[in-house]
Scaffold this motif. Structure first.
Motif: not given
Lengths: 123, 229
Positions: B72, B75, B160, B181-183, B185-187, B189-190, B192-193, B207
């Protein structure tokens, strides 16, 4: 300067680990709700922004970890097997609720942002 | 058996499962062939088949788990590379993330309340959209069950990652910043990956959204829960 990736990447990951430990230390010291890893991220971001740490010192290790980020989640994800029983029968609904809520967040947060960004780009 | 050997075996097995699924993904690119999913499935099947407990697996697994923290931290680098655009788009990112936090808490809470689940379960599902350590501490402070929260966090993350192409297509989410932002906020670090794999700008936005979301959710979750429950 450094040629051997097999040496340089572990050293750089160890450096990241130290920053993480510093973040954890700060979290415990001030009893913060923000996790140590996120505090560590903010520390490294600050160090890079203030040019206190040049990029090359960490670059290979950092790129390696970012590229293989999903790998580090595997053990935690495997942990689902310990709680499979919660989702039996009616519990199945919880998965549906979790997925629906996740989709809703993704769509709304994303669309609002997209709309605002596009307005700015056009302006 | 010698715990050091068990640890080495489990770490080696996890790496092998990951590398194997990475190869599979390169050859056969589908959402359900995403490396985390395939590798996790392979390991779970192995554990069930040979009656190995999760605790035994974690003798080795905990060493990989321990690297999640520095991963983390890493990032920060892509974030730093995209700092200019982040600064410029901070207001849209913050607005979107705040909306995501409110929607995530209230939809999870209201739906599970209407479905008639216990308050303990409801408290556990509320912080699902933020990264595990933050979600756990929110759950603990509001009266949820921490391990159950970890499972809901996984559902938001893995789920997600699985459904995001569908969600993005049907909601018309096309812009990299909106997607990030969608990824995030919803899901967390996974997500984000998954974003980072597609595009480092989208990943960096994700991130930022993940971090902001963790902060916002932990501030508003207790109050919003009290209000809606």
């Amino acid at each position: 300067m450094f040629k051997d990736k097999a040496i340089i990447i572990p050293i750089q990951i160890a450096m990241l680990y130290l920053i993480y430990l510093a973040g954890k230390g700060i979290q415990n010291l001030f009893d913060l709700f923000i996790p140590g890893s996120v505090i560590g991220l903010l520390i490294l971001f600050t160090l890079l922004s203030l040019k206190l740490v040049p990029e090359w010192i960490l670059q290979q290790g950092v790129s390696f970890m970012v590229r293989h980020l999903p790998f580090f989640f595997i053990p935690a994800t495997v942990g689902i097997i310990s709680y499979a029983y919660v989702f039996k029968g009616k519990g199945m609904l919880l998965i549906v609720i979790g997925l629906f809520s996740t989709a809703l967040v993704m769509a709304l947060a994303g669309r609002v942002t997209q709309w605002m960004v596009k307005r700015r780009e056009e302006a | 058996m010698n715990p050091a050997l068990v640890a080495l075996f489990m770490i080696g097995f996890t790496i092998a499962a990951y590398i194997g699924s990475l190869h599979l993904y390169r050859k056969y690119r589908r959402i359900y062939t995403t490396p985390v999913i395939v590798a996790t499935a392979v390991i779970i099947v192995f554990l069930l088949l040979f009656h190995v407990s999760y605790e035994t697996y974690m003798i080795g697994g905990k060493w990989i788990d321990r690297l999640l923290g520095p991963a983390v931290v890493a990032l920060a680098y892509p974030l730093y590379q995209h700092r200019e655009i982040l600064k410029k788009m901070l207001v849209p990112i913050m607005t979107g993330t705040t909306i995501g936090a409110v929607v995530g808490i209230s939809s999870g809470l209201l739906l599970s309340k209407w479905a008639g689940f216990s308050t303990e379960i409801i408290h556990s599902i509320v912080p699902k959209s933020v990264t595990t350590p933050v979600a756990m501490s929110i759950s603990e402070s509001t009266g949820g069950v921490m391990p159950l929260t970890a499972v809901f966090v996984m559902i938001a993350g893995i789920g997600g990652m699985l459904i995001h192409p569908l969600v993005m297509r049907y909601s018309g989410l096309t812009h990299r910043i909106g997607r990030g932002v969608g990824m995030g906020s919803a899901s967390h670090a996974i997500g984000t990956a998954a974003s980072m794999e597609r595009d480092t700008l989208e990943g960096s936005i994700s991130t930022v959204a993940m971090i902001l979301s963790a902060v916002i959710v932990s501030i508003i979750a207790p109050g919003l829960t009290l209000l809606l429950l």
